[in-house]
Motif scaffolding. Structure first.
Motif: not given
Length: 717
Positions: A455-463, A471-472, A486-489, A491-504
């Protein structure tokens, strides 16, 4: 003749229902007409001579579970032989030969209507059958069924389990049975490897060892209510479905009592202890710890003010009352064990996950030797998805971590070992929500064979900082800065998409509560289209009664031009082939061949020509009407000699309006199962859910996403 498998035990308490469920799962993956037969069944209480009012034998909870779960469309009366009472009377009057002959006749009547039959042996519980093992062996031989014996290992020494399995194998072999394999079930987890090694050395046939699973042995609150005859004062269906993992009997003062609470415990306390009732429910609401429910004794109902506060503190949490005191109530509860029923679908998923994790299902399927059906039913297609996803486990992120349907799907995916998961959301909120629904999300444990969840909280995650910087950079041409990102990411949809982009994560599935735009916009911005794809589009897998069709595009592009339509067709053909559907592409229009004209028809005609030019290896026909595409008789009249007409498997609609309405019309009118939408054309898999998606829809979509991720990794290797 149908291939039959006879699952039997050698004593009580072997937990063989999990094995019966697992074998039924294997059979339904291969053929579409599977039957289940219980030769002898216990009568319903109060039914004369073991018969219901309609003259049928009493029903059995495992048979009814299998009948409902696997959509066995046969009369209930045909799935049973005789009641134990009838069998005893018949054997006493005419001998065992006549009893066996009667059961064989009833079995054959069912077998003639099926491609495979699962036979459930006697349960060794108050059966009054002399030498019950030999009786089961004789029935298996008379039915022509292969035997799969299950030996219980609960609370048994490893050496005793090994000896019992070997003795059972010898007994069934000496009685002339074709024994497929031996299963030791409910063994101590720490003894599994030793027992497995010894049985592999000592037996000439495969042996599978399944460890004890506490979640299967735990009764549900509903089962306890039924057993004790309790009156339910509060609680919803989800609360009643919670597992009871222990008991806490209230007698101490509140501070001491709270220290004794454990996760999943049922609180048992006199009804006049309002402090313990409110205290335990308040602890549950805070998640410290979540309890199964509260059982009040002595027939005492709390006052209305207490009940109102209880309902507000922990909505859905069961509160029930029994007339007896704590001691007789404890005596009743102590020996209860969970059971698989149609009312406990969670336990069925747990049982299947356990079976699939510890049994070599490919080997056992080969031993059963059921010829695979040429027909592909919706259930067979769904089974195939799960099996392929499980074969090479991938990691999928689910942004909607506190949504009930997503959590229920996550539990199934984890229990069935389909894929590893990340749930996005505040960790305590996700776990409190899961606990309130009676869902068990295991703690993350690196390594091991089981699917993992984190379980990952985008607001507190080190990522968060890393993703913001990425994203910038990607959106710098749009004026994006790290501070804004920092605000955009978060958002859970952006955070999840970036996880996929980075191979996490290997893929993402969202949309149960988010719009399609919110789900796929981040993918357009971050992941972007794959090389060779002009646009992102979608397909639905339409599972009809006997085949699977692919519909595209029904979810993304409102009015594609000819070039885009050709791209959708090429992508859809590739997706169809990826999931085992031989692509024969029909470019749909309101006219067939050269019979019509107009801008819409011309667009489809041009798109068809482009497909032939770009991919001459793809079988394609168009313009063509839907009836000519799928009906051989119509095709013979309108397009005789076409390699696609009447046999189309991939149907491409000219616009979103037509495609979306058609898939919904077929889904509702023909009873088809629509799996999707499945997005295609992205560099990495992201899939959108309908906001009305059911739990099984989410499971299927995650499995599809995992399979897409498998193929992506193979193509990159």
């Amino acid at each position: 003749m149908a291939r039959s498998v006879y699952v039997t035990g050698i004593d009580r308490g072997d937990g063989r229902q999990a094995v019966e469920l697992g074998v039924m799962e294997l059979l339904t993956r291969q053929v579409d007409r599977v039957g289940v037969f219980r030769p002898l069944v216990h009568a319903h209480a109060g039914a004369p001579a073991g018969r219901r009012a309609g003259g049928e034998p009493g029903s059995d909870h495992v048979v009814e579970l299998l009948r409902g779960r696997y959509r066995i469309d046969l009369p209930s009366s045909e799935l049973y032989g005789l009641s134990y009472e009838e069998a005893a009377a018949l054997q006493a009057a005419q001998g065992q030969d006549e009893l066996v002959s009667t059961l064989v006749d009833r079995f054959r009547a069912l077998e003639r209507r099926c491609q495979a039959v699962l036979v459930l042996g006697t349960d060794f519980a108050d059966t009054n059958i002399p030498d019950e093992l030999a009786f089961n062996a004789r029935l298996a031989n008379e039915f022509g069924a292969a035997v799969l014996p299950v030996v219980g290992g609960h609370a048994e020494d490893p050496e005793a389990v090994i000896a019992e399995v070997r003795n059972a194998h010898r007994a069934f072999t000496d009685l002339g049975c074709e024994t497929l394999a031996m299963i030791a079930n409910r063994v101590a987890p720490g003894a599994k490897q030793r027992i497995q090694r010894k049985l592999t050395e000592k037996l000439p046939i495969p042996a599978y060892v399944i460890p004890e699973e506490p979640a299967l042995a735990a009764p549900t609150v509903a089962q306890l209510v039924e057993t004790t005859g309790a009156e339910v004062l509060l609680g919803d269906a989800a609360g009643l479905a919670r597992d009871v993992r222990g008991f806490v009997f209230g007698g101490a003062m509140l501070p001491t009592f709270l220290d004794a609470l454990t996760e999943g415990a049922l609180v048992v306390t006199p009804g006049d202890r309002a402090d313990l009732v409110i205290g335990s429910l308040a602890a549950h609401a805070a998640g410290a710890p979540p309890i199964a429910g509260v059982l009040l004794t002595l027939g005492q109902h709390p006052g209305p003010n207490v009940m109102t506060l209880a309902a507000r503190l922990a909505p859905g949490t069961p509160v029930a009352v029994v007339p007896e005191g704590s001691w007789p109530t404890a005596a009743t509860l102590t020996h209860l064990e969970g059971k698989l029923t149609a009312a406990s679908p969670r336990k069925a998923e747990i049982a299947l996950g356990l079976f699939e994790l510890h049994v070599d299902t490919a080997e056992l399927t080969n031993l059963i030797e059921v010829g695979r059906s040429e027909r592909v039913t919706p259930m067979m297609f769904e089974h195939e998805l799960l099996e392929r996803a499980r074969a090479s486990r991938r990691h999928v992120v689910l942004p909607e971590g506190t949504e009930e349907r997503v959590l229920r799907a996550a539990e199934i995916l984890l229990r069935r070992n389909i894929c590893d998961l990340t749930l996005l959301g505040e960790a305590d909120a996700v776990r409190r929500k899961a606990a309130g629904l009676g869902i068990d999300l295991p703690q993350e444990q690196p390594g091991g064979d089981r699917a993992q969840v984190r379980i990952v909280d985008p607001t507190t995650s080190p990522l968060r900082r890393q993703f913001a910087e990425l994203y910038a950079r990607l959106r710098a041409h749009k004026g994006m800065t790290v501070e804004l990102a920092l605000d955009v990411v978060t958002d859970v949809s952006y955070f999840g998409t970036l996880m996929v982009q980075e191979g996490i994560a290997d893929g993402m599935v969202s949309g149960a509560v988010h719009s399609t735009a919110a789900t796929i916009r981040p993918a357009f911005e971050v992941i972007k289209t794959s090389p060779g794809a002009a646009i992102v589009s979608s397909v639905f897998f339409m599972c009809l009664a006997d085949k699977v069709l692919v519909y595209g595009d029904c979810a993304v592009n409102p009015d594609p031009d000819a070039q885009q339509l050709a791209d959708i067709a090429i992508q859809s053909a590739a997706t169809a082939a990826q999931f085992g559907v031989e692509p024969r592409v029909a470019m749909l229009s309101y006219s067939t061949g050269t019979s019509g004209s107009g801008a819409d028809v011309d667009k489809v005609r041009k798109a068809t020509e482009l497909v032939r030019e770009l991919r001459p290896d793809i079988l394609v026909e168009g313009p063509i009407q839907y009836d000519a595409a799928v009906d051989a008789h119509v095709a013979a009249t309108k397009l005789p000699g076409s390699a696609v007409a009447g046999r189309a498997t991939v149907l491409i609609f000219p616009d979103l309006n037509t495609g979306n309405n058609t898939y919904k019309a077929v889904q509702r009118s023909a009873g088809a199962v629509a799996v999707g939408p499945v997005l295609q054309g992205l560099r990495k898999p992201v899939n959108d859910l309908s906001r009305g998606a059911l739990v099984q829809d989410i499971v299927n979509t995650v499995a599809i996403t995992a399979i897409q991720a498998q193929d992506d990794k193979e193509s990159q290797a």
